[in-house]
Design a protein around this motif. Structure first.
Motif, PDB file in Angstrom:
ATOM      1  N   GLY A  76       0.776  -1.233   0.000  1.00 26.55           N
ATOM      2  CA  GLY A  76       0.000   0.000   0.000  1.00 26.55           C
ATOM      3  C   GLY A  76       0.803   1.277   0.000  1.00 26.55           C
ATOM      4  N   ASP A  77       2.103   1.222  -0.379  1.00 26.21           N
ATOM      5  CA  ASP A  77       2.974   2.409  -0.362  1.00 26.21           C
ATOM      6  C   ASP A  77       3.431   2.719  -1.785  1.00 26.21           C
ATOM      7  OD1 ASP A  77       4.689   4.469   0.180  1.00 26.21           O
ATOM      8  OD2 ASP A  77       5.927   3.373   1.619  1.00 26.21           O
ATOM      9  N   LEU A  78       2.587   3.417  -2.556  1.00 28.32           N
ATOM     10  CA  LEU A  78       2.880   3.684  -3.956  1.00 28.32           C
ATOM     11  C   LEU A  78       4.029   4.679  -4.118  1.00 28.32           C
ATOM     12  CD1 LEU A  78       2.144   3.129  -6.870  1.00 28.32           C
ATOM     13  CD2 LEU A  78       0.355   4.873  -6.716  1.00 28.32           C
ATOM     14  N   ARG A  79       4.140   5.655  -3.231  1.00 23.38           N
ATOM     15  CA  ARG A  79       5.229   6.628  -3.335  1.00 23.38           C
ATOM     16  C   ARG A  79       6.591   5.935  -3.212  1.00 23.38           C
ATOM     17  NH1 ARG A  79       8.691   9.735  -0.383  1.00 23.38           N
ATOM     18  NH2 ARG A  79       9.082  11.862  -1.165  1.00 23.38           N
ATOM     19  N   SER A  80       6.723   5.048  -2.236  1.00 21.88           N
ATOM     20  CA  SER A  80       7.985   4.318  -2.078  1.00 21.88           C
ATOM     21  C   SER A  80       8.240   3.394  -3.259  1.00 21.88           C
ATOM     22  CB  SER A  80       7.972   3.505  -0.779  1.00 21.88           C
ATOM     23  OG  SER A  80       7.943   4.359   0.351  1.00 21.88           O
ATOM     24  N   ALA A  81       7.169   2.836  -3.817  1.00 19.85           N
ATOM     25  CA  ALA A  81       7.326   1.981  -4.989  1.00 19.85           C
ATOM     26  C   ALA A  81       7.949   2.758  -6.138  1.00 19.85           C
ATOM     27  CB  ALA A  81       5.963   1.429  -5.409  1.00 19.85           C
ATOM     28  N   LEU A  82       7.443   3.969  -6.394  1.00 20.81           N
ATOM     29  CA  LEU A  82       7.983   4.784  -7.487  1.00 20.81           C
ATOM     30  C   LEU A  82       9.376   5.301  -7.165  1.00 20.81           C
ATOM     31  CD1 LEU A  82       4.682   6.606  -8.418  1.00 20.81           C
ATOM     32  CD2 LEU A  82       6.080   5.245  -9.987  1.00 20.81           C
ATOM     33  N   ALA A  83       9.637   5.604  -5.908  1.00 20.87           N
ATOM     34  CA  ALA A  83      10.978   6.056  -5.523  1.00 20.87           C
ATOM     35  C   ALA A  83      12.008   4.970  -5.806  1.00 20.87           C
ATOM     36  CB  ALA A  83      11.002   6.452  -4.049  1.00 20.87           C
ATOM     37  N   VAL A 203       9.617   9.425 -20.065  1.00 15.39           N
ATOM     38  CA  VAL A 203       8.492  10.355 -19.936  1.00 15.39           C
ATOM     39  C   VAL A 203       7.383   9.741 -19.078  1.00 15.39           C
ATOM     40  CG1 VAL A 203       6.628  11.494 -21.192  1.00 15.39           C
ATOM     41  CG2 VAL A 203       8.966  11.607 -22.074  1.00 15.39           C
ATOM     42  N   VAL A 204       7.068   8.476 -19.307  1.00 18.55           N
ATOM     43  CA  VAL A 204       5.987   7.804 -18.564  1.00 18.55           C
ATOM     44  C   VAL A 204       6.341   7.687 -17.080  1.00 18.55           C
ATOM     45  CG1 VAL A 204       4.710   5.643 -18.303  1.00 18.55           C
ATOM     46  CG2 VAL A 204       5.193   6.545 -20.588  1.00 18.55           C
ATOM     47  N   VAL A 205       7.579   7.244 -16.777  1.00 25.36           N
ATOM     48  CA  VAL A 205       7.980   7.054 -15.382  1.00 25.36           C
ATOM     49  C   VAL A 205       8.050   8.386 -14.645  1.00 25.36           C
ATOM     50  CG1 VAL A 205       9.861   6.287 -13.875  1.00 25.36           C
ATOM     51  CG2 VAL A 205       9.202   4.899 -15.843  1.00 25.36           C
ATOM     52  N   VAL A 206       8.598   9.408 -15.283  1.00 23.54           N
ATOM     53  CA  VAL A 206       8.708  10.720 -14.647  1.00 23.54           C
ATOM     54  C   VAL A 206       7.324  11.286 -14.327  1.00 23.54           C
ATOM     55  CG1 VAL A 206       9.365  13.130 -15.047  1.00 23.54           C
ATOM     56  CG2 VAL A 206      10.974  11.298 -15.580  1.00 23.54           C
ATOM     57  N   ARG A 207       6.381  11.138 -15.235  1.00 25.55           N
ATOM     58  CA  ARG A 207       5.021  11.620 -14.981  1.00 25.55           C
ATOM     59  C   ARG A 207       4.395  10.906 -13.778  1.00 25.55           C
ATOM     60  NH1 ARG A 207       2.336  12.008 -21.083  1.00 25.55           N
ATOM     61  NH2 ARG A 207       3.337  13.964 -21.701  1.00 25.55           N
ATOM     62  N   ALA A 208       4.577   9.596 -13.695  1.00 23.92           N
ATOM     63  CA  ALA A 208       4.013   8.843 -12.575  1.00 23.92           C
ATOM     64  C   ALA A 208       4.654   9.264 -11.255  1.00 23.92           C
ATOM     65  CB  ALA A 208       4.213   7.348 -12.802  1.00 23.92           C
ATOM     66  N   ALA A 209       5.972   9.462 -11.266  1.00 25.45           N
ATOM     67  CA  ALA A 209       6.669   9.870 -10.043  1.00 25.45           C
ATOM     68  C   ALA A 209       6.187  11.236  -9.572  1.00 25.45           C
ATOM     69  CB  ALA A 209       8.181   9.885 -10.286  1.00 25.45           C
TER      70      ALA A 209
END
Length: 441
Positions: A76-83, A203-209
């Motif tokens: 449940g930690d999406l921010r850490s997943a993207l980091a 571009v896709v990864v940066v937008r999600a982050a």
């Protein structure tokens, strides 16, 4: 089980199409270069083995990132997943720059290790020196693909793969034949397509982050942690790639009157085998993402159920792949070469490869399950054991009558068979079923 099947298919179908599209970079190169001549095709074969080994050693950028991102998603930690995903992309850039410089400098040495004729070596060096310039984009693509798979998104990698490969084919035809650049044009076209594809992924990864307030700047601690966690997967991949290198080296030792024909035939066969391997790996990609997410959420029973179901999918997809390969074996050689000797020798080699596809389907699934579980240490030791078993078998097979076919029998029985035994034994145990957000151990 219907819900499980839907979940597997939701991830596996786009992954299958994307994974089939990925090796088309080399399949299309082989088809285009093969019509320049047998020495050119053999040269591409040597260069492709080296390049695939370098990039293959870094497959942890996709596999490790998929597992870690999926676990954080399950927790449940999406921010850490993207980091963690962004850290993986930065690690890809660092490794890619180093690999590019070393690869270009060491190209003559790497090609020389195969001890081919001078004409084949010249073509191999020409292709490889240029192709190494695409190493960093390729590694960025691996890391970004891992991020998206961990987020349970296999559709975006599919779209990028389709467009990138279409561009690669167009550029190859224009540069090789339209501008008359020969094998160098094929390498240039591939590099351009890889750069454009990598940019799209970024571009896709940066937008999600940015959407989830994840940091984009390099985090040295995160990069070091990602590198540390990758060590076991590097060892695992190094051992498996070493098996393929030993197989290619064994082929160059086959005692026939025309070494170029043997090497060229092996190149076509290994290209088709890799094509099917990437296709069969689609279930393994689903296994990585779903296993990581399930264990991240603490669902051990669900992980077991997923594993059993995916093994059945592995068997089924392997049977389909084997039947298809056997059916096309008498005619597919014409796509790659006009040399009748290569086309005739290719048929028995492909029939052997076809027989091994059902086992390969199961091996790839179990490999994906254990990667998704973060069981890197076991996979590393298993890879080393397989290498110790396969290397002498392949070298001995090369001394037998019909040496090329014998090497492929060794690859099917010893290389894939040993992997199947070890991975099945591990999956039946409990030590890999570790829950929580942490993946590396």
């Amino acid at each position: 089980m219907q819900a499980v099947d839907r979940e597997i298919l939701r991830l596996a179908v786009p992954a299958f199409l994307a994974l089939v599209a990925e090796p088309l970079f080399l399949v299309s190169d082989a088809a285009i270069v093969g019509h320049l001549g047998t020495p050119e095709l053999a040269g591409l074969g040597v260069a492709a083995v080296v390049l695939q080994t370098v990039v293959g050693l870094c497959v942890f950028l996709a596999y490790g990132t998929t597992a870690s991102v999926a676990r954080h998603l399950g927790a449940g930690d999406l921010r850490s997943a993207l980091a963690q995903g962004v850290d993986g992309v930065w690690l890809a850039v660092v490794i890619g720059v180093v690999a590019t410089v070393l690869g270009v400098v060491l190209t003559p040495t790497l090609v020389g290790a195969f001890d081919t004729g001078s004409e084949v070596a010249d073509h191999a060096e020409t292709y490889l020196a240029i192709a190494f310039l695409g190493t960093t984009p390729l590694l960025v693509m691996l890391a970004a693909t891992g991020v998206l798979r961990g987020l349970q998104d296999t559709r975006t990698p599919l779209l990028v793969a389709v467009v990138g490969n279409g561009l690669n084919i167009v550029l190859n035809v224009v540069l090789v034949y339209g501008l008359g650049l020969g094998i160098a044009g094929s390498a240039i076209g591939s590099v351009i397509a890889q750069v454009i594809s990598a940019g799209w992924f970024l571009v896709v990864v940066v937008r999600a982050a940015r959407a989830h307030d994840a940091p984009l700047t390099p985090d040295l601690a995160g990069i070091r942690a990602a590198a540390h966690a990758a060590v076991a997967l590097v060892v695992r991949t190094l051992a498996l790639r070493a098996c393929l290198l030993v197989g290619t080296y064994a082929v160059t030792r086959v005692g026939t009157g025309d070494g170029d024909v043997t090497v060229a035939t092996h190149q076509v066969a290994i290209t088709l085998w890799s094509f099917l391997a990437f296709g069969l790996d689609a279930i393994a990609i689903a296994a990585q993402a779903l296993t990581g997410r399930a264990l991240g959420s603490g669902d051990v029973a669900g992980t077991r159920a997923l594993t059993r179901r995916m093994i059945r999918w592995g068997w089924g997809s392997g049977i389909v792949a084997g039947v298809a390969l056997a059916a096309v074996s008498p005619v597919v050689g014409a796509v790659f070469t006009t040399d009748p000797a290569v086309r005739d020798l290719l048929v028995p080699v492909l029939l052997v490869a076809a027989l091994g596809q059902p086992l390969a389907g199961v091996v790839f699934v179990l490999d994906g399950v254990l990667i998704g579980a973060g069981d890197g240490a076991f996979l590393a030791w298993a890879g080393i054991i397989v290498l110790v078993a396969y290397a002498p078998a392949a070298l001995w097979a090369a001394t037998l009558p019909h040496g090329l076919v014998a090497v492929w029998v060794a690859m099917t029985v010893v290389f894939m068979g040993a992997r199947g035994v070890l991975l099945t034994w591990r999956a039946r145990g409990d030590r890999w079923l570790v829950t929580g957000a942490a993946v590396a151990r």
